[in-house]
Write a protein that holds these residues in place. Structure first.
Motif, PDB file in Angstrom:
ATOM      1  N   SER A   1       0.780  -1.176   0.178  1.00  0.00           N
ATOM      2  CA  SER A   1      -0.096  -0.024   0.023  1.00  0.00           C
ATOM      3  C   SER A   1       1.031   1.226  -0.141  1.00  0.00           C
ATOM      4  O   SER A   1       1.709   1.584   0.652  1.00  0.00           O
ATOM      5  CB  SER A   1      -0.829  -0.083   1.254  1.00  0.00           C
ATOM      6  N   SER A   2       0.737   2.130  -0.933  1.00  0.00           N
ATOM      7  CA  SER A   2       1.440   3.325  -1.000  1.00  0.00           C
ATOM      8  C   SER A   2       1.102   4.246   0.261  1.00  0.00           C
ATOM      9  O   SER A   2       2.005   5.034   0.690  1.00  0.00           O
ATOM     10  CB  SER A   2       1.096   3.995  -2.287  1.00  0.00           C
ATOM     11  N   ILE A   3      -0.201   4.138   0.874  1.00  0.00           N
ATOM     12  CA  ILE A   3      -0.346   4.796   1.919  1.00  0.00           C
ATOM     13  C   ILE A   3       0.473   4.531   3.077  1.00  0.00           C
ATOM     14  O   ILE A   3       0.732   4.974   3.950  1.00  0.00           O
ATOM     15  CB  ILE A   3      -1.772   5.013   2.476  1.00  0.00           C
ATOM     16  N   GLU A   4       0.812   3.144   3.154  1.00  0.00           N
ATOM     17  CA  GLU A   4       1.581   2.602   4.283  1.00  0.00           C
ATOM     18  C   GLU A   4       3.233   3.154   3.853  1.00  0.00           C
ATOM     19  O   GLU A   4       3.975   3.676   4.986  1.00  0.00           O
ATOM     20  CB  GLU A   4       1.886   1.019   4.073  1.00  0.00           C
ATOM     21  N   LEU A   5       3.661   3.341   2.884  1.00  0.00           N
ATOM     22  CA  LEU A   5       4.929   4.031   2.337  1.00  0.00           C
ATOM     23  C   LEU A   5       4.812   5.376   2.569  1.00  0.00           C
ATOM     24  O   LEU A   5       5.721   5.840   2.927  1.00  0.00           O
ATOM     25  CB  LEU A   5       5.185   3.545   0.915  1.00  0.00           C
ATOM     26  N   LEU A   6       3.702   6.037   2.354  1.00  0.00           N
ATOM     27  CA  LEU A   6       3.793   7.590   2.958  1.00  0.00           C
ATOM     28  C   LEU A   6       3.956   7.568   4.317  1.00  0.00           C
ATOM     29  O   LEU A   6       4.650   8.568   4.765  1.00  0.00           O
ATOM     30  CB  LEU A   6       2.359   7.996   2.502  1.00  0.00           C
ATOM     31  N   GLY A   7       3.217   6.852   5.188  1.00  0.00           N
ATOM     32  CA  GLY A   7       3.499   6.841   6.585  1.00  0.00           C
ATOM     33  C   GLY A   7       4.990   6.729   6.770  1.00  0.00           C
ATOM     34  O   GLY A   7       5.764   7.136   8.018  1.00  0.00           O
ATOM     35  N   LYS A   8       5.770   5.682   6.149  1.00  0.00           N
ATOM     36  CA  LYS A   8       7.092   5.436   6.139  1.00  0.00           C
ATOM     37  C   LYS A   8       7.972   6.858   6.025  1.00  0.00           C
ATOM     38  O   LYS A   8       8.893   7.226   6.792  1.00  0.00           O
ATOM     39  CB  LYS A   8       7.673   4.383   5.503  1.00  0.00           C
ATOM     40  N   VAL A   9       7.626   7.478   4.969  1.00  0.00           N
ATOM     41  CA  VAL A   9       8.151   8.993   4.510  1.00  0.00           C
ATOM     42  C   VAL A   9       8.136   9.847   5.620  1.00  0.00           C
ATOM     43  O   VAL A   9       9.105  10.604   5.851  1.00  0.00           O
ATOM     44  CB  VAL A   9       7.483   9.295   3.203  1.00  0.00           C
ATOM     45  N   GLY A  10       6.806   9.773   6.139  1.00  0.00           N
ATOM     46  CA  GLY A  10       6.745  10.878   7.369  1.00  0.00           C
ATOM     47  C   GLY A  10       7.613  10.501   8.593  1.00  0.00           C
ATOM     48  O   GLY A  10       8.067  11.437   9.107  1.00  0.00           O
ATOM     49  N   ARG A  11       7.779   9.350   8.883  1.00  0.00           N
ATOM     50  CA  ARG A  11       8.808   8.863   9.874  1.00  0.00           C
ATOM     51  C   ARG A  11      10.212   9.090   9.435  1.00  0.00           C
ATOM     52  O   ARG A  11      11.156   9.612  10.342  1.00  0.00           O
ATOM     53  CB  ARG A  11       8.612   7.434  10.241  1.00  0.00           C
ATOM     54  N   ILE A  12      10.529   8.953   8.229  1.00  0.00           N
ATOM     55  CA  ILE A  12      11.753   9.264   7.710  1.00  0.00           C
ATOM     56  C   ILE A  12      12.149  10.858   7.892  1.00  0.00           C
ATOM     57  O   ILE A  12      13.020  11.314   8.431  1.00  0.00           O
ATOM     58  CB  ILE A  12      11.919   8.899   6.388  1.00  0.00           C
ATOM     59  N   MET A  13      11.049  11.666   7.578  1.00  0.00           N
ATOM     60  CA  MET A  13      11.193  13.130   7.754  1.00  0.00           C
ATOM     61  C   MET A  13      11.085  13.358   9.032  1.00  0.00           C
ATOM     62  O   MET A  13      12.149  14.390   9.378  1.00  0.00           O
ATOM     63  CB  MET A  13       9.695  13.688   7.094  1.00  0.00           C
ATOM     64  N   GLU A  14      10.508  12.869  10.032  1.00  0.00           N
ATOM     65  CA  GLU A  14      10.716  13.074  11.519  1.00  0.00           C
ATOM     66  C   GLU A  14      12.160  12.885  11.966  1.00  0.00           C
ATOM     67  O   GLU A  14      12.577  13.545  12.787  1.00  0.00           O
ATOM     68  CB  GLU A  14       9.431  12.418  12.238  1.00  0.00           C
ATOM     69  N   LYS A  15      12.463  11.771  11.704  1.00  0.00           N
ATOM     70  CA  LYS A  15      14.007  11.413  11.996  1.00  0.00           C
ATOM     71  C   LYS A  15      14.945  12.140  11.597  1.00  0.00           C
ATOM     72  O   LYS A  15      15.918  12.631  12.372  1.00  0.00           O
ATOM     73  CB  LYS A  15      14.225  10.086  11.518  1.00  0.00           C
TER      74      LYS A  15
END
Length: 157
Positions: free
Chosen positions: A72-86
């Protein structure tokens, strides 16, 4: 504040479901891709990563990695959000346009906004989804594929 842009396009094929903005859209074709092919979410991810100077989705989620097969690309978008936060960033807003002759996008755009906002921890008011046709010109107009463009604004967290 930092701004990024993103673009994605995929071919429409039979035998796949059509997913845009994390919404399953009733249609006789879906987008060919390693993941679910959600072009609008892919464009948003690239815009966010670009605004942060963190490469692109191919760098983080290569199509040669079976972990991302049909994901799911929405799942990947959540991962991008966590990468950004990190890395010390957070999304402020995203704006995207889907280019498709068919199907009609407007009945689904509010659900897309909610999915995208939830994945990024944003208010849906900070997500905008619009759609346009190409008046039957180009690959989108001939019904061969769908594309999306996005802009995103991020700030230091």
């Amino acid at each position: 504040m930092f701004i990024g842009i993103g673009y994605d396009a995929h071919r429409l094929i039979e035998g796949r479901k059509l997913v845009l903005g994390g919404v399953d859209i009733p249609y006789n074709k879906g987008l060919e891709a390693h993941s679910d092919g959600d072009v609008v979410v892919h464009a948003i991810m690239d815009a966010l990563l670009g605004a942060c100077g963190l490469g692109d989705i191919g760098t983080h989620f290569p199509d040669t990695d079976d972990r991302y097969k049909d994901i799911s690309s929405i799942e990947l978008l959540g991962k991008v959000g966590r990468i950004m936060e990190k890395e010390g960033y957070r999304a402020v807003n995203v704006d995207a346009v889907i280019v498709a002759q068919a199907p009609r996008i407007s009945p689904h755009s509010e659900f897309m906004k909610i999915n995208i906002a939830q994945a990024l921890g944003l208010s849906p008011a900070r997500v905008n989804i619009k759609a346009t046709t190409t008046e039957k010109m180009g690959f989108e107009g001939r019904g061969e594929g769908i594309s999306a463009q996005a802009a995103a604004c991020v700030e230091p967290a």
